[in-house]
Write an enzyme that holds these catalytic residues in place. Structure first.
Site, PDB file in Angstrom:
ATOM      1  CE1 TYR A  51      18.505   3.833  -0.976  1.00  0.00           C
ATOM      2  CE2 TYR A  51      17.360   1.842  -1.607  1.00  0.00           C
ATOM      3  CZ  TYR A  51      18.488   2.618  -1.619  1.00  0.00           C
ATOM      4  OH  TYR A  51      19.605   2.180  -2.286  1.00  0.00           O
TER       5      TYR A  51
ATOM      6  CE  LYS B 228      31.617   2.746   6.688  1.00  0.00           C
ATOM      7  NZ  LYS B 228      32.835   2.081   6.195  1.00  0.00           N
TER       8      LYS B 228
ATOM      9  CG  ASP C 128      33.990  -0.771   4.617  1.00  0.00           C
ATOM     10  OD1 ASP C 128      33.290  -1.372   5.452  1.00  0.00           O
ATOM     11  OD2 ASP C 128      34.913  -0.007   4.960  1.00  0.00           O
TER      12      ASP C 128
ATOM     13  CG  ASP D 151      19.295  -1.038  -3.971  1.00  0.00           C
ATOM     14  OD1 ASP D 151      19.205  -1.920  -4.828  1.00  0.00           O
ATOM     15  OD2 ASP D 151      19.015   0.154  -4.181  1.00  0.00           O
TER      16      ASP D 151
ATOM     17  CG  ASP E 232      21.840  -5.009  -8.103  1.00  0.00           C
ATOM     18  OD1 ASP E 232      20.836  -5.683  -7.796  1.00  0.00           O
ATOM     19  OD2 ASP E 232      21.810  -4.060  -8.896  1.00  0.00           O
TER      20      ASP E 232
END
Ligand code: NAD
Length: 364
Positions: free
Chosen positions: A135, A190, A222, A246, A250
């Protein structure tokens, strides 16, 4: 105590209004100033984070933030979009650690899309690194963008990057938070595919040597996404980078039934913070008076606890919210058969009444 109040767009103004009423009900001494941010600031000043708003936030001890954004700004060049305001505040205030607790209130167990036994008593903390990662990498193609899109372009890319100090400081935050909880950290990466996240994993492992009393587990993102819905109570503190955080925060939010219930804190290295609900500006329900203000009200409790050193006042808010839920009051997002549906304002009234010791009135 100096608080900058930035309601923003959409439901931001409605929910912040209730949160400020709750803060006032505590009768603490504080100074505050309100400013425009996001789309509202763009309309008035041509920029989503005007210098005056940024300065106000810098001068304050804490920032209470509503939400920014509206679909009508989707065609603007990226730098003028409302969401840039929150990215700018995080960057300029050095807010690198984002705390998002996902707590399942007893009365809302049935609001979750998971089976009640999977979420009853859920209490996990997602710690998201907030000022690095993709980001804040180098986006390419901006110069050729038209209305924020790339007609005729053959490629676009963003770069993912983390430095050692950035990983070290968020790892320390996570291990220290875990020490006050169930002493378990899951670091999500990851590393099997991304160099950045192999580095992340190595540095977190090194920092862990200083916290032998805390258990450390590494998990690919994942798998973490899967485990969060399979057995969420197996987690205690989850620490991860900006993008994975992020998404996972959620996901964790929805385990609890409604994103309208979840507060968040973004802290700098000295404990100064920006406090906001975990959700966005909800343009679909803005202006209707139906938004759930509890996430923002609970963000005020986090502000009192983390930055303003008023833990007793924070407890009063938490207790009041529990009392209101126990009395059966629900905004539409958490409503279920047998409970009383209320709007934003009535929910605020009820929390204020619980704090001031007055009777909680039910409205239908
Ligand atoms: P959102 O969180 O605004 O809304 C998602 C869904 O949840 C909607 O159906 C909405 O009605 C509901 N919802 C959210 N908050 C609620 C509340 N307090 N009470 C009841 N229901 C609630 O996410 P979105 O729709 O993806 O994004 C809308 C806008 O918000 C976009 O412009 C986005 O960029 C922006 N956004 C801003 C922030 C922020 O300000 N920090 C965060 C996320 C999204």
């Amino acid at each position: 105590m100096k608080i900058a109040i930035l309601p923003g767009d959409g439901i931001g103004t409605e929910i912040v209004r209730e949160a400020v009423r709750v803060l006032d009900a505590l009768e603490l001494r504080y100074e505050s100033e309100t400013a425009l941010v996001g789309g509202a600031a763009y309309e008035a000043h041509g920029h989503p984070l005007p210098d005056s708003t940024l300065q106000l936030a810098k001068d304050a001890d804490a920032v209470l933030f509503g939400a920014v954004g509206d679909w009508k700004y989707d065609k603007l060049e990226r730098q003028f979009r409302p969401e840039q305001a929150i990215l700018g505040l995080r960057k300029h205030l050095g807010l690198f650690a984002n705390f998002r607790p996902a707590l399942c209130y007893e009365q809302l167990t049935h609001a979750s899309s998971l089976k009640p036994e999977l979420v009853a008593g859920l209490d996990i903390l997602i710690i998201r690194e907030l000022t690095g990662d993709i980001y804040f990498g180098q986006p390419r193609g901006r110069r050729t963008a038209v209305d924020g899109h790339f007609p005729g372009a053959e490629e676009a890319f963003d770069t993912m990057r983390y430095s050692r100090p950035e990983i070290e400081r968020i790892a320390h935050v996570a291990f220290q938070a875990a020490r006050k909880r169930n002493k378990k950290v899951t670091s999500v990466d990851k590393a099997n595919v991304l160099e950045t996240f192999q580095f992340w994993k190595d540095v977190v492992t090194e920092v862990h040597a200083q916290y032998p009393d805390v258990e450390l587990q590494h998990m690919y993102v994942d798998n973490a996404a899967m485990q969060l819905v399979k057995a969420p109570k197996a987690f205690d503190v989850v620490v991860t980078g900006n993008m994975f955080g992020d998404i996972l925060s959620d996901e964790a939010a929805m385990l609890t039934g409604s994103i309208g219930m979840l507060p968040s804190a973004s802290l700098d290295k000295n404990g100064k913070g920006l406090y906001e609900p975990s959700h966005g500006s909800a343009p679909d329900i803005a202006g209707k008076g139906v938004a759930n203000p509890l996430a923002t009200i609970l963000s005020v409790a986090m502000m009192l606890r983390f930055t303003l050193n008023q833990p007793a006042a924070a407890d009063r808010i938490d207790t009041a919210v529990k009392a209101v839920l126990a009395a059966g009051l629900r905004t539409a997002d958490i409503w279920s058969e047998g409970t009383t549906k209320v709007g934003t304002r009535e929910m605020g009234d009820a929390v204020v009444a619980a704090i001031t010791g007055k009777t909680i009135t039910k409205t239908t």
